[in-house]
Design an enzyme around this catalytic site. Sequence first.
Site, mmCIF file in Angstrom:
data_model
loop_
_atom_site.group_PDB
_atom_site.id
_atom_site.type_symbol
_atom_site.label_atom_id
_atom_site.label_comp_id
_atom_site.label_asym_id
_atom_site.label_seq_id
_atom_site.Cartn_x
_atom_site.Cartn_y
_atom_site.Cartn_z
ATOM 1 N N ALA B 33 0.716 -1.067 0.159
ATOM 2 C CA ALA B 33 0.081 -0.137 0.141
ATOM 3 C C ALA B 33 0.673 1.207 -0.099
ATOM 4 O O ALA B 33 0.440 2.287 -0.377
ATOM 5 C CB ALA B 33 -0.731 -0.132 1.121
ATOM 6 N N LYS B 105 -24.009 -6.846 0.898
ATOM 7 C CA LYS B 105 -24.599 -6.927 -0.330
ATOM 8 C C LYS B 105 -26.010 -6.367 -0.200
ATOM 9 O O LYS B 105 -26.684 -6.042 -1.198
ATOM 10 C CB LYS B 105 -24.571 -8.430 -0.919
ATOM 11 C CG LYS B 105 -24.979 -9.381 -0.061
ATOM 12 C CD LYS B 105 -23.693 -9.983 0.622
ATOM 13 C CE LYS B 105 -23.896 -11.218 1.447
ATOM 14 N NZ LYS B 105 -22.886 -11.740 2.122
ATOM 15 N N GLY B 187 -22.210 -25.070 10.606
ATOM 16 C CA GLY B 187 -21.942 -23.817 10.390
ATOM 17 C C GLY B 187 -22.081 -23.198 9.184
ATOM 18 O O GLY B 187 -21.889 -21.923 8.955
ATOM 19 N N ASP B 201 -30.020 -13.929 -0.881
ATOM 20 C CA ASP B 201 -28.772 -13.747 -0.913
ATOM 21 C C ASP B 201 -28.094 -13.582 -2.332
ATOM 22 O O ASP B 201 -27.351 -12.602 -2.554
ATOM 23 C CB ASP B 201 -28.044 -14.492 0.167
ATOM 24 C CG ASP B 201 -26.348 -14.370 0.171
ATOM 25 O OD1 ASP B 201 -26.023 -13.152 0.662
ATOM 26 O OD2 ASP B 201 -26.090 -14.846 -0.514
ATOM 27 N N LYS B 205 -26.417 -10.486 -4.619
ATOM 28 C CA LYS B 205 -25.057 -10.326 -5.121
ATOM 29 C C LYS B 205 -25.498 -10.116 -7.031
ATOM 30 O O LYS B 205 -24.584 -9.318 -7.459
ATOM 31 C CB LYS B 205 -24.317 -11.503 -4.863
ATOM 32 C CG LYS B 205 -24.009 -11.615 -3.491
ATOM 33 C CD LYS B 205 -23.785 -13.086 -3.051
ATOM 34 C CE LYS B 205 -23.470 -13.236 -1.547
ATOM 35 N NZ LYS B 205 -23.082 -14.797 -1.175
#
Lengths: 435, 435
Positions: B33, B105, B187, B201, B205
């Site tokens: 950076a 999103k 999970g 979802d 996107k």
Amino acid sequence: MKAMNVGLLGIGTVGGGTYAVLERNQSEIARRAGCPIRISVVADKDLDRAARVTGGKVRVVDDAFAVVSDPEVDIVVELIGGTTIARELMLAAIAQGKHVVTANKALLAHHGNEIFAAAYRAGVMVAFEGAVAGGVPIIKALREGLTANRIEWIAGIINGTSNYILSEMRSKRVSFATALGDAQRLGYAEADPTFDIEGIDASHKLTIMAAIAFGIPMQVDKVYTEGIARLSPEDIRYAEELGYRIKLLGITRRTPVGLELRVHPTLVPSTRLIANVEGVMNAILVQADAVGRTLYYGAGAGAEPTASAVVADLVDVTRMHSASRKHQVPYLAFQPDQLSDIPILPMEEVQTSYYLRIRAYDRPGVLADVTRILADRQISIEAMVQREPSEGEDQVDVIMRTNRTIEKNMVAALDGIEALASIVGKVIRIRLEEL
Amino acid sequence: MKAMNVGLLGIGTVGGGTYAVLERNQSEIARRAGCPIRISVVADKDLDRAARVTGGKVRVVDDAFAVVSDPEVDIVVELIGGTTIARELMLAAIAQGKHVVTANKALLAHHGNEIFAAAYRAGVMVAFEGAVAGGVPIIKALREGLTANRIEWIAGIINGTSNYILSEMRSKRVSFATALGDAQRLGYAEADPTFDIEGIDASHKLTIMAAIAFGIPMQVDKVYTEGIARLSPEDIRYAEELGYRIKLLGITRRTPVGLELRVHPTLVPSTRLIANVEGVMNAILVQADAVGRTLYYGAGAGAEPTASAVVADLVDVTRMHSASRKHQVPYLAFQPDQLSDIPILPMEEVQTSYYLRIRAYDRPGVLADVTRILADRQISIEAMVQREPSEGEDQVDVIMRTNRTIEKNMVAALDGIEALASIVGKVIRIRLEEL
């Protein structure tokens, strides 16, 4: 909106594609870039070809150096190829304060350090997305998309010609020579295919990717390079029986003792996506500590795929044209004063698994001798296939897959094995990566 | 070198990952950076969690609005989620002249137009690589890597939970409910899995990708969305017999009459790379005019993969922090005054192929009736499998693959077929794309 003026050096395959894409998609490109990008002058030795491709709509000259010093030109695109004139032109353009775009991997692999140093002094950008994997934006992914990561390794199918030949050898069960002939007929391989089939082209691309991934200078002379010309259809078939496919991979890996830089045929598990990349397509698999594994796939060569990368670079450079150096993406992903001096491992020190094909007389005790020699070097056998000898033959093929070991151990073990009276000729050995 | 100060809003899964990646790779990131990037303040309702994750090394507050107006903060990273407080915080940060990074999103799909307009007025950047496909740099590829191209279509596996469930249903031949239960135990799925399994979802996107690919405003309300909860293992098996796999795809396509925007289970040829993307992984296939087909693959969720994208955005924003607006990459790839108003096609007008499973009484003439109804609507059958009835049963499954047709034609044909006395119940119909 002032247009950005591009001087195009070379209007062959990729140059022609670049011209065509810029013309066809000019409105879409301008809507993205914020201003029109137009080719204002083309340099090519073949003036007729240049006039034909541009339809007489653009000034055409035969002196590329005139373009480089043309005050009207904002960005120079070098698509001449080679490493002599192209190098001079790049350095001349940079000296004139021009930003440059190139797809020339050989040039960057061999002279990138010099070119980037000159560009840094001049404060200009050097963009080269088209140099690796054609239109696949892998340079952008490595330089910008994965900046959060410590990159661990890269394994890529980065030569479409070789991948086409290997795909043909596997699916049609033909020899290397036959597949190469087909590739030449279809225009996928050149009359002299050395650069592609001997892994040289892949070594250039690997050099560039490694430099960006690890922040090291270009070191093309340190790439271990082995091509596909000696692969036989038998090995491709045996590999398949073991659950693997053979791909020409460019691999670079960070290890505690140095970096691996190697191009060679490699067995890869058939279930991996990269093993299923067929024909002239390219794919690069990147392992990095935060994101894990990502893969980038697409056409690695050809007029318009490569032009896609060249023009994307033009859009980037156009956008950053008047920005200052600190805003620019560093040439090799890391700031120029932040490159590392990580040692490159010689091939003898590289650790990998192996596929071995050993031709032996069909006698008792041969396998015991072979496995003892391997075991003496801590090489264990993970899988084995032994062929029954054909009727009337007294020789058999023994195929093995080994654990990971250091190359020099394997070389020493194979010396021992080949010295056995029961072994016929050289052992075939192909490296294997589970990825 | 002055460090860039980041205010982190939310230190849950992705926030914690972002903290960890920035800390672990701080030297590598700074070398790229050009200056250190450090989290100078964290806002989280759970102060204990925040203190635990940061090891007490960073100031922690429970008022996110205080971070947004903190004069020491250069960049605000929003990882709270949701569309209410997150929206207010984003707008407040922008009003304070802060650049913002988010992986949200839902927020961008619903309020992106408002957020980008406000950011444009304020001259700040909004970066959101983490909003689509986690760590896969697909936003960068679409916004910057493919700028030379007219993008034709995108088809993506952009919800890891659904892809995991479909992979399990196929490989273990279990029901949707069983696979969902496994996903929840591991999970990979939430207690209320609606957002993932109903395609919501994915629709967020897809909305974002379509906006960037085609230069259109966010139009999440126009996405046709159908989830995977009604898929049966039988259909997955029949699809496989026909040479296809079923994936939940987000598809957007440019047609002469408008844009398609749709999320639904889709049969894809098993030989395609994207059909072989298994488990929670994501992959996006992009067809564009110059480059052809490219594919981007990787982990679409999880702490560090998403953090990889968030931190890459931080590096980009750091580099461009003091650049002027014209140097910045436009939010939606096209300059804000260059967005298009291409109509979005209603689902009835979308053209696709179909997989049909028809349950019929085992009587003569049934197939003739069915095919006549299809033929009346110019729907032809490309492949068919008919099961023999089981012993003692008088019903059979007829499986068909059709040519491409307009959705409303298929709906009308199915109405006719379902009205036949020889047909049992509803016809199962799943869309199919050869890609």
